[in-house]
Design a protein around this motif. Structure first.
Motif, PDB file in Angstrom:
ATOM      1  N   TRP A   1       2.045   8.663  -6.587  1.00  0.00           N
ATOM      2  CA  TRP A   1       2.581  10.025  -6.486  1.00  0.00           C
ATOM      3  C   TRP A   1       3.573  10.293  -7.614  1.00  0.00           C
ATOM      4  N   LEU A   2       4.457   9.336  -7.858  1.00  0.00           N
ATOM      5  CA  LEU A   2       5.442   9.462  -8.931  1.00  0.00           C
ATOM      6  C   LEU A   2       4.743   9.669 -10.272  1.00  0.00           C
ATOM      7  N   GLU A   3       3.684   8.893 -10.498  1.00  0.00           N
ATOM      8  CA  GLU A   3       2.917   9.027 -11.732  1.00  0.00           C
ATOM      9  C   GLU A   3       2.258  10.397 -11.828  1.00  0.00           C
ATOM     10  N   SER A   4       1.774  10.903 -10.701  1.00  0.00           N
ATOM     11  CA  SER A   4       1.138  12.228 -10.722  1.00  0.00           C
ATOM     12  C   SER A   4       2.156  13.329 -11.002  1.00  0.00           C
ATOM     13  N   GLN A   5       3.387  13.127 -10.579  1.00  0.00           N
ATOM     14  CA  GLN A   5       4.422  14.134 -10.806  1.00  0.00           C
ATOM     15  C   GLN A   5       4.996  14.067 -12.224  1.00  0.00           C
ATOM     16  N   LEU A   6       5.257  12.862 -12.696  1.00  0.00           N
ATOM     17  CA  LEU A   6       5.833  12.688 -14.038  1.00  0.00           C
ATOM     18  C   LEU A   6       4.769  12.680 -15.126  1.00  0.00           C
ATOM     19  N   GLY A   7       3.597  12.200 -14.770  1.00  0.00           N
ATOM     20  CA  GLY A   7       2.541  11.958 -15.746  1.00  0.00           C
ATOM     21  C   GLY A   7       2.585  10.501 -16.174  1.00  0.00           C
ATOM     22  N   ALA A   8       1.411   9.935 -16.405  1.00  0.00           N
ATOM     23  CA  ALA A   8       1.317   8.521 -16.775  1.00  0.00           C
ATOM     24  C   ALA A   8       2.110   8.199 -18.044  1.00  0.00           C
ATOM     25  N   PRO A   9       2.062   9.062 -19.077  1.00  0.00           N
ATOM     26  CA  PRO A   9       2.831   8.733 -20.289  1.00  0.00           C
ATOM     27  C   PRO A   9       4.343   8.666 -20.042  1.00  0.00           C
ATOM     28  N   LYS A  10       4.869   9.602 -19.243  1.00  0.00           N
ATOM     29  CA  LYS A  10       6.312   9.593 -18.969  1.00  0.00           C
ATOM     30  C   LYS A  10       6.712   8.378 -18.134  1.00  0.00           C
ATOM     31  N   LEU A  11       5.887   8.034 -17.144  1.00  0.00           N
ATOM     32  CA  LEU A  11       6.217   6.870 -16.325  1.00  0.00           C
ATOM     33  C   LEU A  11       6.168   5.604 -17.174  1.00  0.00           C
ATOM     34  N   ALA A  12       5.163   5.499 -18.035  1.00  0.00           N
ATOM     35  CA  ALA A  12       5.084   4.351 -18.946  1.00  0.00           C
ATOM     36  C   ALA A  12       6.297   4.324 -19.873  1.00  0.00           C
TER      37      ALA A  12
ATOM     38  N   HIS B   1       0.836  -1.206   0.000  1.00  0.00           N
ATOM     39  CA  HIS B   1       0.000   0.000   0.000  1.00  0.00           C
ATOM     40  C   HIS B   1       0.873   1.258   0.000  1.00  0.00           C
ATOM     41  N   THR B   2       1.905   1.254   0.844  1.00  0.00           N
ATOM     42  CA  THR B   2       2.815   2.395   0.912  1.00  0.00           C
ATOM     43  C   THR B   2       3.571   2.567  -0.401  1.00  0.00           C
ATOM     44  N   ILE B   3       4.058   1.467  -0.936  1.00  0.00           N
ATOM     45  CA  ILE B   3       4.850   1.512  -2.162  1.00  0.00           C
ATOM     46  C   ILE B   3       3.976   1.924  -3.347  1.00  0.00           C
ATOM     47  N   GLU B   4       2.786   1.358  -3.431  1.00  0.00           N
ATOM     48  CA  GLU B   4       1.888   1.736  -4.522  1.00  0.00           C
ATOM     49  C   GLU B   4       1.472   3.201  -4.414  1.00  0.00           C
ATOM     50  N   ALA B   5       1.320   3.705  -3.192  1.00  0.00           N
ATOM     51  CA  ALA B   5       0.994   5.126  -3.017  1.00  0.00           C
ATOM     52  C   ALA B   5       2.145   5.993  -3.536  1.00  0.00           C
ATOM     53  N   HIS B   6       3.374   5.554  -3.290  1.00  0.00           N
ATOM     54  CA  HIS B   6       4.521   6.301  -3.798  1.00  0.00           C
ATOM     55  C   HIS B   6       4.544   6.270  -5.324  1.00  0.00           C
ATOM     56  N   TYR B   7       4.260   5.113  -5.908  1.00  0.00           N
ATOM     57  CA  TYR B   7       4.223   5.015  -7.367  1.00  0.00           C
ATOM     58  C   TYR B   7       3.120   5.894  -7.940  1.00  0.00           C
TER      59      TYR B   7
END
Length: 161
Positions: free
Chosen positions: A123-134, A115-121
């Motif tokens: 957050w990471l997606e919200s900062q980078l954007g889903a296309p950049k993370l993909a 849960h903690t790790i997925e929450a961080h991911y």
């Protein structure tokens, strides 16, 4: 006068290590809060990903997927077994091999930490954007595929944490 460096490209291995450490800055406090080292978490994550396998996971596979050298893995598994996080047994098909399974306690840790790790991911997606993370995931997959020929096993690291 100093000689100019012969390198024209950035130090990719160092950048990848820096990126790993940057990501782990968010994860490590949670791991330590549950008494886990990075290596123990990687083992639990592998076992959690294969929890549905009734035969357990062969230790060689754990070593490859968790990127832990065999001799180090032996100590990590012994400590985790002592702490009630996993069980070890002989492989039914080949008694020379060992298999491991996460215990209910180990799987509960995987669940709690996920849960903690997925929450961080997220957050990471919200900062980078889903296309950049993909794109990052795809580029890393491409790099791995390029550097590791398909007919070889994934390399293990030459050092431990």
């Amino acid at each position: 006068m100093p000689h100019p460096t012969p390198f024209t490209h950035r130090n990719l291995p160092r950048l990848l290590l820096q990126a790993r450490e940057a990501v782990m800055l968010h994860t490590r406090p949670s791991l330590r809060g549950h008494g886990l080292s990075d290596q123990q978490w990687r083992v639990l994550r592998v076992l959690g990903e294969h929890a549905a396998d009734p035969g357990g996971v062969e230790t060689g596979r754990v070593a490859r997927e968790a990127f832990i050298l065999g001799p180090s893995l032996t100590g990590v598994l012994a400590r985790m077994e002592r702490d009630g996080l996993l069980t070890r047994s002989r492989c039914p098909e080949d008694a020379r091999r060992s298999v491991v399974r996460a215990t209910a306690q180990g799987l509960a840790l995987v669940d709690a930490l996920s849960h903690t790790i997925e929450a961080h991911y997220a957050w990471l997606e919200s900062q980078l954007g889903a296309p950049k993370l993909a794109q990052l995931y795809a580029l890393l997959d491409d790099l791995i595929a390029l550097e590791v020929p398909p007919d070889t096993e994934t390399p293990t690291p030459d050092t431990d944490e």
